[in-house]
Design a protein around this motif. Sequence first.
Motif, short mmCIF file in Angstrom:
data_model
loop_
_atom_site.label_atom_id
_atom_site.label_comp_id
_atom_site.label_asym_id
_atom_site.label_seq_id
_atom_site.Cartn_x
_atom_site.Cartn_y
_atom_site.Cartn_z
N THR A 164 10.83 11.44 -12.17
CA THR A 164 11.70 12.43 -11.55
C THR A 164 13.01 11.76 -11.16
O THR A 164 13.01 10.77 -10.41
N ARG A 165 14.12 12.26 -11.68
CA ARG A 165 15.42 11.67 -11.34
C ARG A 165 15.71 11.85 -9.85
O ARG A 165 15.40 12.87 -9.26
N CYS A 166 16.30 10.81 -9.27
CA CYS A 166 16.56 10.86 -7.83
C CYS A 166 17.81 10.07 -7.46
O CYS A 166 17.86 9.46 -6.38
N ALA A 167 18.81 10.07 -8.30
CA ALA A 167 20.04 9.34 -8.02
C ALA A 167 20.66 9.81 -6.72
O ALA A 167 20.77 11.01 -6.46
N GLY A 168 21.04 8.85 -5.87
CA GLY A 168 21.71 9.15 -4.61
C GLY A 168 20.79 9.47 -3.45
O GLY A 168 21.25 9.54 -2.31
N ARG A 169 19.50 9.63 -3.69
CA ARG A 169 18.58 9.99 -2.61
C ARG A 169 18.15 8.78 -1.78
O ARG A 169 17.70 8.93 -0.64
N HIS A 170 18.25 7.60 -2.35
CA HIS A 170 17.81 6.39 -1.64
C HIS A 170 18.92 5.35 -1.71
O HIS A 170 18.82 4.37 -2.45
N ALA A 186 0.79 -1.23 0.00
CA ALA A 186 0.00 0.00 0.00
C ALA A 186 0.83 1.29 0.00
O ALA A 186 0.48 2.24 -0.71
N PRO A 187 1.93 1.38 0.77
CA PRO A 187 2.68 2.65 0.77
C PRO A 187 3.26 3.02 -0.60
O PRO A 187 3.65 4.17 -0.81
N SER A 188 3.30 2.05 -1.52
CA SER A 188 3.89 2.31 -2.84
C SER A 188 2.84 2.46 -3.93
O SER A 188 3.18 2.52 -5.11
N HIS A 189 1.57 2.60 -3.53
CA HIS A 189 0.51 2.74 -4.54
C HIS A 189 0.80 3.93 -5.46
O HIS A 189 0.97 5.06 -5.00
N GLY A 190 0.89 3.65 -6.76
CA GLY A 190 1.11 4.72 -7.72
C GLY A 190 2.51 5.27 -7.77
O GLY A 190 2.76 6.31 -8.39
N ARG A 191 3.49 4.60 -7.16
CA ARG A 191 4.87 5.07 -7.25
C ARG A 191 5.84 3.89 -7.15
O ARG A 191 5.64 2.96 -6.36
N THR A 192 6.85 3.91 -7.99
CA THR A 192 7.93 2.94 -7.96
C THR A 192 9.25 3.67 -8.17
O THR A 192 9.30 4.72 -8.81
N LEU A 193 10.29 3.07 -7.64
CA LEU A 193 11.64 3.62 -7.81
C LEU A 193 12.41 2.70 -8.74
O LEU A 193 12.53 1.50 -8.47
N VAL A 252 15.30 6.84 -10.93
CA VAL A 252 14.17 7.70 -11.27
C VAL A 252 12.94 7.24 -10.49
O VAL A 252 12.71 6.05 -10.32
N LEU A 253 12.20 8.21 -9.98
CA LEU A 253 10.95 7.93 -9.29
C LEU A 253 9.81 8.05 -10.29
O LEU A 253 9.62 9.10 -10.91
N HIS A 254 9.07 6.96 -10.47
CA HIS A 254 7.89 6.97 -11.33
C HIS A 254 6.65 7.14 -10.47
O HIS A 254 6.48 6.43 -9.47
N THR A 255 5.80 8.07 -10.85
CA THR A 255 4.56 8.30 -10.11
C THR A 255 3.37 8.31 -11.06
O THR A 255 3.46 8.83 -12.18
N LEU A 278 11.61 -0.94 -7.68
CA LEU A 278 11.45 -1.17 -6.24
C LEU A 278 10.18 -0.51 -5.74
O LEU A 278 9.78 0.57 -6.20
N LEU A 279 9.53 -1.18 -4.78
CA LEU A 279 8.34 -0.65 -4.13
C LEU A 279 8.72 -0.09 -2.76
O LEU A 279 9.62 -0.61 -2.09
N PHE A 280 8.02 0.94 -2.36
CA PHE A 280 8.23 1.55 -1.04
C PHE A 280 7.43 0.75 0.00
O PHE A 280 6.22 0.90 0.10
N ALA A 281 8.13 -0.08 0.78
CA ALA A 281 7.46 -0.78 1.87
C ALA A 281 7.16 0.19 3.01
O ALA A 281 6.22 0.01 3.77
N SER A 282 7.99 1.21 3.13
CA SER A 282 7.77 2.35 4.03
C SER A 282 8.56 3.50 3.42
O SER A 282 9.03 3.42 2.29
N ASP A 283 8.72 4.57 4.16
CA ASP A 283 9.45 5.71 3.60
C ASP A 283 10.92 5.40 3.35
O ASP A 283 11.55 6.02 2.49
N ASP A 284 11.48 4.45 4.10
CA ASP A 284 12.92 4.20 3.97
C ASP A 284 13.26 2.71 3.82
O ASP A 284 14.42 2.32 3.96
N THR A 285 12.27 1.86 3.56
CA THR A 285 12.54 0.45 3.28
C THR A 285 11.88 0.07 1.96
O THR A 285 10.86 0.66 1.57
N PHE A 286 12.46 -0.92 1.29
CA PHE A 286 12.03 -1.24 -0.06
C PHE A 286 11.88 -2.75 -0.23
O PHE A 286 12.53 -3.54 0.47
N THR A 287 11.05 -3.12 -1.20
CA THR A 287 10.93 -4.50 -1.65
C THR A 287 11.00 -4.49 -3.17
O THR A 287 10.66 -3.48 -3.81
#
Length: 317
Positions: free
Chosen positions: A241-247, A201-208, A221-224, A270-279
């Motif tokens: 939106t490019r986001c190299a180095g942010r995560h 759910a935290p990654s609905h509509g967004r992937t990294l 790149v962050l896809h939304t 990658l999916l956002f399992a939370s703000d700072d963890t990924f699956t």
Amino acid sequence: MVTPPAALSAISEPADVWMLVRQRPSVLRRSTRDLAAALADAYGPRFAVWHTDELLFGVQGGQLVLRTLGGADLPAPEVVCVRQVAGPMHDDREVTLLRHLEHMGSTLINTVDAQLTSRNKVRQLQALASAGLPVPDTLSYATAPLEGVVRSLHLDMPCVVKSVSGAKGDQVFLAQDPHLLRSVAGSLTREAPFLFQEYVAPSHGRTLRVIVVDGEPVDAVLHTSGNGTLAANIAKGGAATRCAGRHPQAEDLAVRAARALGLDIAGVDLLFASDDTFTICEVNAVPGWRPEMTAIIPAVTARIAKALSTRRDFKAT
């Protein structure tokens, strides 16, 4: 300009580096065209682009042979950059050609085995989970009737439903409840199995997406989603939106995913399992990238140059 294959039969010096792309009349994506142009600049007449429907291959006199449709013999290239999208590959067609090139001694980037694992979303998950990497809970099937599979599922709802061989966000939807899933099961295509996956759910509509080349995270790149839908693919109207180095944790995970699948070049979603963890959602063996992601083409050309150098060093010993 990339030298057209039709002109290569008249060139005495064979091409050392190939780019292999889909059969005509497919339109090559911009990232593939830009990469081809960079390789043409680097290798001149020693580089060629071939479509899969322009080649003949087989055995003659006990030797493997490779020819143009016009009957001209072709030596196997030293390195092949495979830009034939893995999902639509057929075992009896494109995969056989790739195997033939490997048997003739070509180095493929990415290898056939890595392409085959990556083209099937369940086979990806098998390899990733076996490597101890985080992936969503997922169920699929081999030959069981889809309606029977849906009736027997014990997944939390909502769940994500997608084809094991889909691309660009096609054949992906969010099933809100089991009744909806049962009602649409009979309408789903039978060409390939579907998988039923945990909804993150935290990654609905967004992937990294992280582009990994030769074991290094080159760009991200962050896809939304632009309309609140589940899929954030650009082909479905999403934004990037490019986001190299942010995560950095995500980039490290992407490198480990590419390594687990044996990919020299990979686009790891990658999916956002939370703000700072990924699956890991999925891994693409033939990723595209945006024009502003200018570090990727030099990284790919460097990987190809490294493959050529490794081959020549080996021959010299």
